[in-house]
Design a protein around this motif. Sequence first.
Motif, short mmCIF file in Angstrom:
data_model
loop_
_atom_site.label_atom_id
_atom_site.label_comp_id
_atom_site.label_asym_id
_atom_site.label_seq_id
_atom_site.Cartn_x
_atom_site.Cartn_y
_atom_site.Cartn_z
N ASP A 15 -45.12 -17.74 17.44
CA ASP A 15 -45.81 -19.03 17.30
C ASP A 15 -44.93 -19.93 16.44
O ASP A 15 -44.84 -19.75 15.22
N LEU A 16 -44.27 -20.90 17.07
CA LEU A 16 -43.31 -21.76 16.34
C LEU A 16 -43.97 -22.53 15.21
O LEU A 16 -43.42 -22.62 14.11
N ALA A 17 -45.15 -23.09 15.43
CA ALA A 17 -45.82 -23.88 14.39
C ALA A 17 -46.20 -23.00 13.20
O ALA A 17 -45.97 -23.37 12.04
N PHE A 22 -45.02 -20.95 7.69
CA PHE A 22 -44.78 -19.78 6.85
C PHE A 22 -43.45 -19.90 6.10
O PHE A 22 -43.40 -19.77 4.88
N TYR A 23 -42.34 -20.13 6.84
CA TYR A 23 -41.02 -20.14 6.21
C TYR A 23 -40.79 -21.35 5.32
O TYR A 23 -40.16 -21.24 4.27
N TYR A 40 -36.90 -25.35 19.87
CA TYR A 40 -36.03 -24.48 19.07
C TYR A 40 -35.81 -25.16 17.72
O TYR A 40 -34.76 -25.71 17.45
N PRO A 41 -36.84 -25.14 16.85
CA PRO A 41 -36.68 -25.80 15.55
C PRO A 41 -35.62 -25.12 14.70
O PRO A 41 -35.54 -23.89 14.66
N PRO A 56 -38.05 -18.42 20.33
CA PRO A 56 -39.13 -17.63 20.92
C PRO A 56 -38.76 -16.15 21.04
O PRO A 56 -37.67 -15.81 21.49
N ARG A 57 -39.66 -15.30 20.60
CA ARG A 57 -39.48 -13.86 20.71
C ARG A 57 -39.46 -13.49 22.19
O ARG A 57 -40.21 -14.04 22.98
N SER A 58 -38.59 -12.54 22.55
CA SER A 58 -38.51 -12.09 23.94
C SER A 58 -38.01 -10.66 23.99
O SER A 58 -37.59 -10.11 22.97
#
Length: 118
Positions: A15-17, A22-23, A40-41, A56-58
């Motif tokens: 979840d990008l947002a 978090f970071y 791709y932030p 994105p995780r893949s």
Amino acid sequence: MAHGDITHIDIPVSDLAKASEFYSGLFGWTIAEVPGYEGYPMWQAPNKISGGGLAPRSDGFEQPRSYVEVDSIDETVAAAEKAGATVAMAKAPISETSWWAVIVDPDGNHIGLYEGTT
């Protein structure tokens, strides 16, 4: 940056947002999308030197991946293969003046390679 320097670190996220919140909250990272790289932030540490992206995780990309700047991806891949590495992703363009690839070291670690203008 010079040949052999770690230039970028990608962190796989679901979840990008949520990851951005978090970071940035935890480490004080500035996180923003760059025009042309939507979805791709990029993150930058307060030292304005360290940085990378939230990707994105893949399948095959489940752990953070460091990217090492090299003078030539082609030469580095050839040397890596001679030393026992395999190629997970062949050289591909990022822009007109930069490329990336991913190798797998003999121990199974995925290492990104970066060639071009930082």
